[in-house]
Design an enzyme around this catalytic site. Structure first.
Site, PDB file in Angstrom:
ATOM      1  N   GLY A  91     -90.096  13.024 -44.139  1.00  0.00           N
ATOM      2  CA  GLY A  91     -89.484  13.377 -42.968  1.00  0.00           C
ATOM      3  C   GLY A  91     -88.074  14.071 -43.392  1.00  0.00           C
ATOM      4  N   LEU A  92     -88.638  15.371 -43.753  1.00  0.00           N
ATOM      5  CA  LEU A  92     -86.961  15.596 -44.559  1.00  0.00           C
ATOM      6  C   LEU A  92     -86.507  16.746 -43.615  1.00  0.00           C
ATOM      7  CD1 LEU A  92     -87.237  15.556 -48.261  1.00  0.00           C
ATOM      8  CD2 LEU A  92     -85.508  14.264 -46.894  1.00  0.00           C
ATOM      9  N   GLY A  93     -86.860  17.413 -42.883  1.00  0.00           N
ATOM     10  CA  GLY A  93     -86.504  18.332 -42.029  1.00  0.00           C
ATOM     11  C   GLY A  93     -87.620  19.343 -42.014  1.00  0.00           C
ATOM     12  N   SER A  94     -89.441  19.048 -42.459  1.00  0.00           N
ATOM     13  CA  SER A  94     -90.003  20.559 -42.553  1.00  0.00           C
ATOM     14  C   SER A  94     -90.128  21.137 -41.502  1.00  0.00           C
ATOM     15  CB  SER A  94     -91.384  20.341 -43.005  1.00  0.00           C
ATOM     16  OG  SER A  94     -91.444  19.547 -42.237  1.00  0.00           O
ATOM     17  N   SER A  95     -89.790  20.795 -39.952  1.00  0.00           N
ATOM     18  CA  SER A  95     -90.048  21.577 -39.037  1.00  0.00           C
ATOM     19  C   SER A  95     -89.321  22.524 -38.574  1.00  0.00           C
ATOM     20  CB  SER A  95     -90.508  20.713 -37.223  1.00  0.00           C
ATOM     21  OG  SER A  95     -91.658  19.949 -38.356  1.00  0.00           O
ATOM     22  N   ALA A  96     -88.032  21.892 -38.629  1.00  0.00           N
ATOM     23  CA  ALA A  96     -86.681  22.837 -38.363  1.00  0.00           C
ATOM     24  C   ALA A  96     -86.760  23.644 -39.181  1.00  0.00           C
ATOM     25  CB  ALA A  96     -85.451  21.923 -37.997  1.00  0.00           C
ATOM     26  N   ALA A  97     -87.269  23.818 -40.487  1.00  0.00           N
ATOM     27  CA  ALA A  97     -87.038  24.905 -41.436  1.00  0.00           C
ATOM     28  C   ALA A  97     -87.970  25.948 -41.488  1.00  0.00           C
ATOM     29  CB  ALA A  97     -87.247  23.953 -43.148  1.00  0.00           C
ATOM     30  N   ASP A 138     -80.584  19.022 -37.048  1.00  0.00           N
ATOM     31  CA  ASP A 138     -81.805  20.332 -38.745  1.00  0.00           C
ATOM     32  C   ASP A 138     -82.219  21.131 -38.763  1.00  0.00           C
ATOM     33  OD1 ASP A 138     -83.069  19.684 -35.663  1.00  0.00           O
ATOM     34  OD2 ASP A 138     -85.156  19.135 -37.032  1.00  0.00           O
TER      35      ASP A 138
HETATM   36  O1  PMV Z   1     -85.771  11.597 -37.563  1.00  0.00           O
HETATM   37  P1  PMV Z   1     -85.011  12.526 -37.830  1.00  0.00           P
HETATM   38  O2  PMV Z   1     -84.628  13.459 -39.807  1.00  0.00           O
HETATM   39  O3  PMV Z   1     -85.438  13.356 -36.920  1.00  0.00           O
HETATM   40  O4  PMV Z   1     -83.255  12.187 -37.302  1.00  0.00           O
HETATM   41  C1  PMV Z   1     -83.380  12.153 -36.219  1.00  0.00           C
HETATM   42  C2  PMV Z   1     -81.378  12.015 -35.590  1.00  0.00           C
HETATM   43  C3  PMV Z   1     -81.701  11.506 -34.689  1.00  0.00           C
HETATM   44  O5  PMV Z   1     -80.187  11.787 -34.422  1.00  0.00           O
HETATM   45  C4  PMV Z   1     -81.561  10.366 -34.275  1.00  0.00           C
HETATM   46  C5  PMV Z   1     -82.355  12.547 -32.713  1.00  0.00           C
HETATM   47  C6  PMV Z   1     -81.629  13.342 -33.207  1.00  0.00           C
HETATM   48  O6  PMV Z   1     -81.773  14.658 -33.251  1.00  0.00           O
HETATM   49  O7  PMV Z   1     -80.224  14.062 -33.748  1.00  0.00           O
END
Ligand code: PMV
Length: 305
Positions: A91-97, A138
């Site tokens: 869950g380290l943000g690969s989709s946004a990257a 993200d």
């Molecule tokens: O679960 P993650 O790492 O994608 O983070 C979500 C963070 C939230 O604040 C709960 C949602 C958001 O889009 O900001």
């Protein structure tokens, strides 16, 4: 034949999780795990993709479609290839990257350089088209990099931090961000006053943490993380595993610790004094977590040779 490569980083949310969905600021840092997208010109044909390491290719499709529509350019004669350092489970943000890297590469490929703000806007729209919910924090980290104070639909505020003494522990449980965000929205519908009071309090903590982090006052920043975690627990997004790892990190001498992101699983983060770092990492492992070695505060989306 033209060939453009762009990479973008993942992220960790340091403060302000969930509150950021409701218009409050958060603090997010770009991390050393990156994803690269190469767009190559082809002699003929439509858009081909070769995307090893990308768990959800809808983000690439959405990035290409959103950008092509916005910039009035039909897409053809190209091949899109990815190279990923991510393991999707953390869950380290690969989709946004992958979204940001695709949009950035495409504007270069089309020879239509855009502002970095435009890259962010198109990427955020592309992500929302798939996820339906999300503050865009993200996407901000993947686009702008560094450590930023981010409020949805406002200009980002870059933060000036020394290397952040961050320790990251993975729970082993994959979090379902969209479901948790929707659950929190439901809770807010049922008790708006309480939830909004909590989110406002989180926003105050974010403001104080920004100052503490810019002053490298990690002890204070850790305390503020602890307070943020109490609110996240109150709104019901923590989990037993997260709490176990957080307590272990604090017991081993961390300044403070909290979950990072939606909660329910994924990662916890801690700030640790240099001399306690190893003890904190060992404690996380002993408590059943996995230590993830990443660097925070890294560069945003950029062209690769
Ligand atoms: O679960 P993650 O790492 O994608 O983070 C979500 C963070 C939230 O604040 C709960 C949602 C958001 O889009 O900001």
């Amino acid at each position: 034949m033209k060939k453009i490569s762009v990479s973008a980083p993942g992220k960790l949310l340091l403060m302000g999780d969930h509150a950021v969905v409701y218009g409050h600021p958060c603090i997010v840092t770009a991390i050393s795990t990156r994803l690269a997208v190469t767009i190559e010109e082809m002699g003929s044909g439509g858009v081909q993709t070769d995307t090893p390491g990308v768990a959800d290719t809808r983000f690439i499709t959405s990035a290409l479609e959103t950008a092509s529509k916005r910039w009035g350019k039909p897409l053809a004669h190209m091949r899109v290839v990815t190279r990923s350092e991510f393991t999707d489970t953390y869950g380290l943000g690969s989709s946004a990257a992958v979204t940001v890297a695709t949009v950035f590469a495409l504007q270069q490929f089309l020879g239509k350089p855009k502002t970095i703000k435009e890259i962010f806007d198109v990427s955020y729209e592309a992500v929302l088209a798939i996820q339906g919910v999300g503050s865009g924090f993200d996407v901000a980290a993947a686009t702008f990099g560094g450590t930023v104070c981010y409020t949805s639909r406002k200009p980002i505020v870059r933060m000036n931090t020394e290397p952040i003494p961050l320790v990251v522990g993975y729970t082993g449980v994959k979090a379902d961000t969209a479901t948790i965000v929707k659950d929190v929205a439901g809770k807010r519908e049922r008790d708006r006053e309480k939830m909004d009071r909590i989110f406002s309090a989180c926003a105050q903590l974010v403001g104080q943490a920004k100052i503490a982090m810019e002053e490298s006052d990690w002890k204070r920043a850790g305390k503020l993380m602890d307070f943020n975690q109490e609110y996240l627990r109150d709104i019901g997004v923590s989990s037993e595993k997260l709490e176990t790892l957080i307590s272990a990190a604090k017991g081993a001498g961390a300044y403070g610790a909290k979950l990072s992101g939606a909660g329910g699983g994924d990662c916890m983060i801690a700030l640790a004094p240099k001399e306690k770092r190893k003890a904190v990492e060992d404690a996380i492992i002993l408590a059943g977590g996995q230590v993830i070695h990443i660097l925070p505060n890294t560069v945003g989306a950029r062209m690769e040779a």
